[in-house]
Design a protein around this motif. Structure first.
Motif, short mmCIF file in Angstrom:
data_model
loop_
_atom_site.label_atom_id
_atom_site.label_comp_id
_atom_site.label_asym_id
_atom_site.label_seq_id
_atom_site.Cartn_x
_atom_site.Cartn_y
_atom_site.Cartn_z
N SER A 53 0.81 -1.21 0.00
CA SER A 53 0.00 0.00 0.00
C SER A 53 0.85 1.27 0.00
O SER A 53 0.33 2.36 -0.12
N SER A 54 2.16 1.12 0.13
CA SER A 54 3.02 2.29 0.22
C SER A 54 3.05 3.11 -1.07
O SER A 54 3.36 4.27 -1.04
N GLY A 55 2.77 2.48 -2.21
CA GLY A 55 2.70 3.23 -3.45
C GLY A 55 3.99 3.28 -4.24
O GLY A 55 3.98 3.54 -5.43
N TYR A 56 5.14 3.06 -3.63
CA TYR A 56 6.42 3.11 -4.32
C TYR A 56 7.20 1.84 -4.02
O TYR A 56 7.16 1.32 -2.92
N PHE A 57 7.95 1.37 -5.03
CA PHE A 57 8.80 0.22 -4.78
C PHE A 57 10.10 0.71 -4.14
O PHE A 57 10.40 1.90 -4.13
N SER A 58 10.85 -0.21 -3.58
CA SER A 58 12.16 0.14 -3.04
C SER A 58 13.20 -0.76 -3.68
O SER A 58 12.89 -1.82 -4.20
N VAL A 59 14.45 -0.30 -3.64
CA VAL A 59 15.53 -1.00 -4.32
C VAL A 59 16.64 -1.30 -3.31
O VAL A 59 16.97 -0.43 -2.49
N PRO A 60 17.19 -2.51 -3.33
CA PRO A 60 18.32 -2.79 -2.44
C PRO A 60 19.56 -2.05 -2.93
O PRO A 60 19.92 -2.13 -4.10
N GLN B 240 18.09 0.92 -9.92
CA GLN B 240 17.53 -0.32 -10.46
C GLN B 240 18.00 -0.55 -11.90
O GLN B 240 18.37 -1.67 -12.27
N GLN B 241 18.04 0.50 -12.70
CA GLN B 241 18.52 0.39 -14.08
C GLN B 241 19.97 -0.09 -14.11
O GLN B 241 20.32 -0.97 -14.90
N LYS B 242 20.81 0.48 -13.26
CA LYS B 242 22.22 0.07 -13.20
C LYS B 242 22.35 -1.39 -12.78
O LYS B 242 23.17 -2.13 -13.33
N GLN B 243 21.53 -1.81 -11.81
CA GLN B 243 21.58 -3.20 -11.35
C GLN B 243 21.16 -4.16 -12.45
O GLN B 243 21.76 -5.21 -12.64
N LEU B 244 20.13 -3.77 -13.22
CA LEU B 244 19.68 -4.64 -14.32
C LEU B 244 20.75 -4.74 -15.40
O LEU B 244 20.98 -5.83 -15.95
N LYS B 245 21.42 -3.64 -15.71
CA LYS B 245 22.50 -3.67 -16.70
C LYS B 245 23.65 -4.55 -16.23
O LYS B 245 24.22 -5.31 -17.02
N GLN B 246 23.98 -4.46 -14.93
CA GLN B 246 25.06 -5.30 -14.38
C GLN B 246 24.70 -6.79 -14.48
O GLN B 246 25.54 -7.60 -14.84
N ARG B 247 23.47 -7.12 -14.13
CA ARG B 247 23.03 -8.52 -14.23
C ARG B 247 23.11 -9.02 -15.65
O ARG B 247 23.54 -10.13 -15.91
#
Length: 190
Positions: A5-12, A179-186
């Protein structure tokens, strides 16, 4: 994880945070009072981030003609941000230092040496170095539990209670970039 319900996702992502309990007998500040609690360095950083965000939106409307100008101004903005961040890092910090584990537009997860009671209000100062982001806000402890990976520490989930819209926007943008940087690294490590 934080409630849906918080409305925003969070990223590690690792970051530095400083927390101090807000006195129970003291009313929470409004946004103007919160703004006045910020150091001069944080006030400058907030103003610069707001100005650059507005300016880049207008320049992007120029299309291909403005692309070189936008890139140049991003570089100049990055230099100013780095200088301001250096100044902020020299300022004294009050509160207990915590290791930030996860952040987003609704709250953060921290690793702390101290347990805090649920629903306690804390003054939260966070620094996401890679994104040149510093935020001062108040947050409510929504969960506190022993860290299963380190029994001498606690995991704290905090939800923002008093924070400016501009800083929520900055946190959301920073979490998307991370999140974008993490996806590119993966993708590149496959």
């Amino acid at each position: 994880m934080f409630p849906e319900s918080s409305g925003y996702f969070s990223v590690p992502h690792p970051f530095d945070a400083y927390i101090s309990l807000w006195p129970e007998d003291q009313a929470l500040p409004d946004e103007d009072q919160l703004q006045s609690m910020k150091s001069k360095g944080m006030q400058l950083m907030s103003e610069v981030k707001a100005l650059e965000g507005d300016c880049l939106i207008h320049l992007r409307q120029l299309g291909d003609d403005g692309r070189a100008i936008v890139e140049y101004l991003k570089l100049q903005s990055r230099k100013v941000d780095l200088v301001l961040q250096h100044l902020l890092e020299q300022e004294a910090r009050d509160g207990q230092h915590c290791i930030g584990l996860q952040f987003g537009g609704s709250g953060v997860r921290l690793q702390s040496e101290q347990a805090l009671p649920r629903n306690a209000q804390v003054k939260l100062l966070l620094f996401v170095r890679e994104e040149i982001l510093s935020v001062l806000c108040l947050a409510r402890v929504s969960d506190c539990r022993e860290d299963p990976d380190n029994p001498e520490r606690y995991l704290l989930d905090l939800e923002y209670s008093v924070i400016t819209e501009a800083e929520v926007e900055q946190l959301v943008k920073a979490s998307l970039v991370v999140q974008q940087k993490q996806l590119k690294q993966r993708k590149s490590s496959r």
